[in-house]
Design a protein around this motif. Sequence first.
Motif, PDB file in Angstrom:
ATOM      1  N   ALA A   1     -50.965   9.638 -39.800  1.00 23.33           N
ATOM      2  CA  ALA A   1     -51.235  11.229 -40.258  1.00 23.33           C
ATOM      3  C   ALA A   1     -51.520  11.192 -41.937  1.00 23.33           C
ATOM      4  CB  ALA A   1     -49.752  11.849 -39.965  1.00 23.33           C
ATOM      5  N   GLU A   2     -50.987   9.882 -42.664  1.00 23.54           N
ATOM      6  CA  GLU A   2     -51.097   9.973 -43.871  1.00 23.54           C
ATOM      7  C   GLU A   2     -52.458   9.489 -44.142  1.00 23.54           C
ATOM      8  OE1 GLU A   2     -49.257   6.254 -43.070  1.00 23.54           O
ATOM      9  OE2 GLU A   2     -48.937   8.228 -42.370  1.00 23.54           O
ATOM     10  N   ALA A   3     -52.953   8.708 -43.306  1.00 24.58           N
ATOM     11  CA  ALA A   3     -54.363   8.189 -43.727  1.00 24.58           C
ATOM     12  C   ALA A   3     -55.469   9.437 -43.458  1.00 24.58           C
ATOM     13  CB  ALA A   3     -54.688   6.846 -42.605  1.00 24.58           C
ATOM     14  N   LEU A   4     -55.562  10.036 -42.377  1.00 22.52           N
ATOM     15  CA  LEU A   4     -56.440  11.266 -42.230  1.00 22.52           C
ATOM     16  C   LEU A   4     -56.180  12.353 -43.331  1.00 22.52           C
ATOM     17  CD1 LEU A   4     -55.696  11.500 -38.416  1.00 22.52           C
ATOM     18  CD2 LEU A   4     -57.398  10.556 -39.647  1.00 22.52           C
ATOM     19  N   ASP A   5     -54.887  12.542 -43.638  1.00 15.42           N
ATOM     20  CA  ASP A   5     -54.693  13.693 -44.759  1.00 15.42           C
ATOM     21  C   ASP A   5     -55.374  13.225 -45.880  1.00 15.42           C
ATOM     22  OD1 ASP A   5     -53.794  15.529 -46.464  1.00 15.42           O
ATOM     23  OD2 ASP A   5     -51.481  15.038 -46.242  1.00 15.42           O
ATOM     24  N   LEU A   6     -55.209  11.720 -46.426  1.00 16.48           N
ATOM     25  CA  LEU A   6     -55.856  11.367 -47.803  1.00 16.48           C
ATOM     26  C   LEU A   6     -57.164  11.109 -47.551  1.00 16.48           C
ATOM     27  CD1 LEU A   6     -52.899   8.785 -48.517  1.00 16.48           C
ATOM     28  CD2 LEU A   6     -53.560  11.148 -49.635  1.00 16.48           C
TER      29      LEU A   6
ATOM     30  N   LEU B   1     -57.108   9.972 -56.917  1.00 15.63           N
ATOM     31  CA  LEU B   1     -55.806  10.454 -56.206  1.00 15.63           C
ATOM     32  C   LEU B   1     -54.802   9.973 -56.844  1.00 15.63           C
ATOM     33  CD1 LEU B   1     -56.372   9.810 -52.308  1.00 15.63           C
ATOM     34  CD2 LEU B   1     -56.130  12.076 -53.571  1.00 15.63           C
ATOM     35  N   SER B   2     -53.845  11.024 -57.243  1.00 18.29           N
ATOM     36  CA  SER B   2     -52.505  10.716 -58.173  1.00 18.29           C
ATOM     37  C   SER B   2     -51.590  10.180 -56.903  1.00 18.29           C
ATOM     38  CB  SER B   2     -52.137  12.110 -58.710  1.00 18.29           C
ATOM     39  OG  SER B   2     -51.712  12.639 -57.730  1.00 18.29           O
ATOM     40  N   LEU B   3     -50.556   9.441 -57.709  1.00 17.08           N
ATOM     41  CA  LEU B   3     -49.340   8.930 -56.739  1.00 17.08           C
ATOM     42  C   LEU B   3     -48.681  10.234 -56.324  1.00 17.08           C
ATOM     43  CD1 LEU B   3     -48.348   6.014 -56.441  1.00 17.08           C
ATOM     44  CD2 LEU B   3     -46.805   6.464 -58.238  1.00 17.08           C
ATOM     45  N   ALA B   4     -48.616  11.051 -56.840  1.00 18.77           N
ATOM     46  CA  ALA B   4     -47.930  12.466 -56.507  1.00 18.77           C
ATOM     47  C   ALA B   4     -48.464  13.004 -55.080  1.00 18.77           C
ATOM     48  CB  ALA B   4     -47.984  13.490 -57.349  1.00 18.77           C
ATOM     49  N   LYS B   5     -50.071  13.122 -55.160  1.00 18.25           N
ATOM     50  CA  LYS B   5     -50.512  13.313 -53.715  1.00 18.25           C
ATOM     51  C   LYS B   5     -50.533  12.333 -52.804  1.00 18.25           C
ATOM     52  CE  LYS B   5     -54.045  16.099 -55.794  1.00 18.25           C
ATOM     53  NZ  LYS B   5     -55.574  16.498 -56.099  1.00 18.25           N
ATOM     54  N   ILE B   6     -50.164  11.045 -53.036  1.00 20.96           N
ATOM     55  CA  ILE B   6     -50.074  10.119 -51.988  1.00 20.96           C
ATOM     56  C   ILE B   6     -48.926  10.076 -51.534  1.00 20.96           C
ATOM     57  CG2 ILE B   6     -50.219   7.419 -51.454  1.00 20.96           C
ATOM     58  CD1 ILE B   6     -52.317   7.324 -53.457  1.00 20.96           C
TER      59      ILE B   6
ATOM     60  N   ARG C   1     -47.580   3.252 -53.769  1.00 17.04           N
ATOM     61  CA  ARG C   1     -48.440   2.406 -54.996  1.00 17.04           C
ATOM     62  C   ARG C   1     -49.240   1.335 -54.117  1.00 17.04           C
ATOM     63  NH1 ARG C   1     -42.963   2.517 -56.896  1.00 17.04           N
ATOM     64  NH2 ARG C   1     -42.470   0.811 -55.739  1.00 17.04           N
ATOM     65  N   LYS C   2     -48.896   0.851 -52.822  1.00 13.49           N
ATOM     66  CA  LYS C   2     -49.877   0.030 -52.009  1.00 13.49           C
ATOM     67  C   LYS C   2     -51.034   0.660 -51.864  1.00 13.49           C
ATOM     68  CE  LYS C   2     -50.165  -3.173 -48.095  1.00 13.49           C
ATOM     69  NZ  LYS C   2     -49.366  -3.321 -46.821  1.00 13.49           N
ATOM     70  N   ILE C   3     -50.890   1.862 -51.358  1.00  9.19           N
ATOM     71  CA  ILE C   3     -52.159   2.634 -50.861  1.00  9.19           C
ATOM     72  C   ILE C   3     -53.024   3.001 -52.206  1.00  9.19           C
ATOM     73  CG2 ILE C   3     -52.916   4.745 -49.940  1.00  9.19           C
ATOM     74  CD1 ILE C   3     -50.862   4.796 -48.084  1.00  9.19           C
ATOM     75  N   GLN C   4     -52.580   3.362 -53.354  1.00 11.88           N
ATOM     76  CA  GLN C   4     -53.251   3.451 -54.520  1.00 11.88           C
ATOM     77  C   GLN C   4     -53.923   2.706 -55.115  1.00 11.88           C
ATOM     78  OE1 GLN C   4     -51.125   4.584 -58.374  1.00 11.88           O
ATOM     79  NE2 GLN C   4     -52.155   6.710 -58.269  1.00 11.88           N
ATOM     80  N   ASP C   5     -53.257   1.146 -55.024  1.00  6.06           N
ATOM     81  CA  ASP C   5     -53.599   0.112 -55.582  1.00  6.06           C
ATOM     82  C   ASP C   5     -54.973  -0.308 -54.471  1.00  6.06           C
ATOM     83  OD1 ASP C   5     -52.060  -0.174 -57.410  1.00  6.06           O
ATOM     84  OD2 ASP C   5     -50.702  -1.659 -56.345  1.00  6.06           O
TER      85      ASP C   5
END
Length: 407
Positions: free
Chosen positions: A176-181, A194-199, A216-220
């Motif tokens: 769900a989070e992957a499709l959302d982002l 994309l900010s850390l808050a949105k993720i 943090r892992k997704i943002q990196d």
Amino acid sequence: MLFVGDDWAEGHHDIEIMDASGRALLKARLPEGVEGIGQLHGLIGERIGRDADPEQVLIGIETDRGPWVAALVAAGYRVFVVNPRQTFRFRERFSPSGAKSDAGDAHALADMVRTDSHQLRQVAGDSDLAEAIKLLARAHQSMIWDRQRLVARLRAHLRDFFPAALAAFGEELAAAEALDLLGQAPDPDTAMKLSLAKITAALRHARRRKIDERARKIQDGLRSEQLRLPPTVQRAYAVTVSSLVAMITTTVEQIDYLEQELTGHFHEHPDRAVYLSQPGIGVVLGSRVLGEFGDDQDRYAGPKARKNYAGTSPITIASGRRSTVNARYVRNTKLIDALMRQAMAALAGSPGARAYYDRQRARGLPHNAALWHVGNRLVGILHGCLATRSLYDEATAWGHHTAAAAA
């Protein structure tokens, strides 16, 4: 006795009515629907008498579903389902040259039910609830396969222009989070902003654990360096990704809706407790297996007949001094998929199933073949439970195998 061959198509039915001697009494093409079924009743009534027993009419047709078949069964006729492969082989008796026509198929079907009705399978008398469960289970399974295909297409597009997304989400691309982002940031330029808050919000909405670490892992991953395509091409890919994400999201919602409906219907069925007592079976797998097997108590003569229908039992090819045992490849793919999933899950939930699997592996069989043996055994156990209206018992199901192994 009258014997009717019905070669059906989307808009019409080619009909041949034959008497007990094999003489063709009538050939006709009838329209689909109420008009056509009314004409068929009239043609049969003119030749057998309107007061005759409908069971004196045997009908061969190459499908077991739809309103036309339901109307034939409701009229009291004996309707036999003929596999198209059987019709093809039987037709060769009349046409060695390989010529084919709809009228010729109707003739073959009529003659087949005249001479070989004892070899054919009559349309099962399943309940309306079992039929509804089958339809919902098939739709649910097909929707899951559609989602898998859409996710595979999404992965292929991301690999071509946005590999950083694959690195960020890994095997959880359909989460769900992957499709959302990806819906918010379908291209590298937007994803880097994309900010850390949105993720974090996306992960929290998906009810994930270790949110800060995962965010943090997704943002990196999304901000990692990668080769870029020209802006126009990248924009085209981004539009395609957005479209696929929307399709996957809608498909997931419909899968959940179908599962709710399927669960409600399954819990209304009187056999639900027997199915849920089997190892490796839950509501979804139980619904699939029940729907494909049906609930007609007279449909299967014994456990071997059920195993043959399931496609788990092997076939023997013997000629002269040569004899081989092969897997059965002509089978119901939806049913065998559910049974193999049950067998895999049963290895963890049933000590007897696990021991039986280990013995097959000790014989030198590969994983899939050993799992096939477990599935075949589980079908036999299910048949026994349904026949005796009893719940699954581990000792009863596997006790004789354990004793034989110990001896």
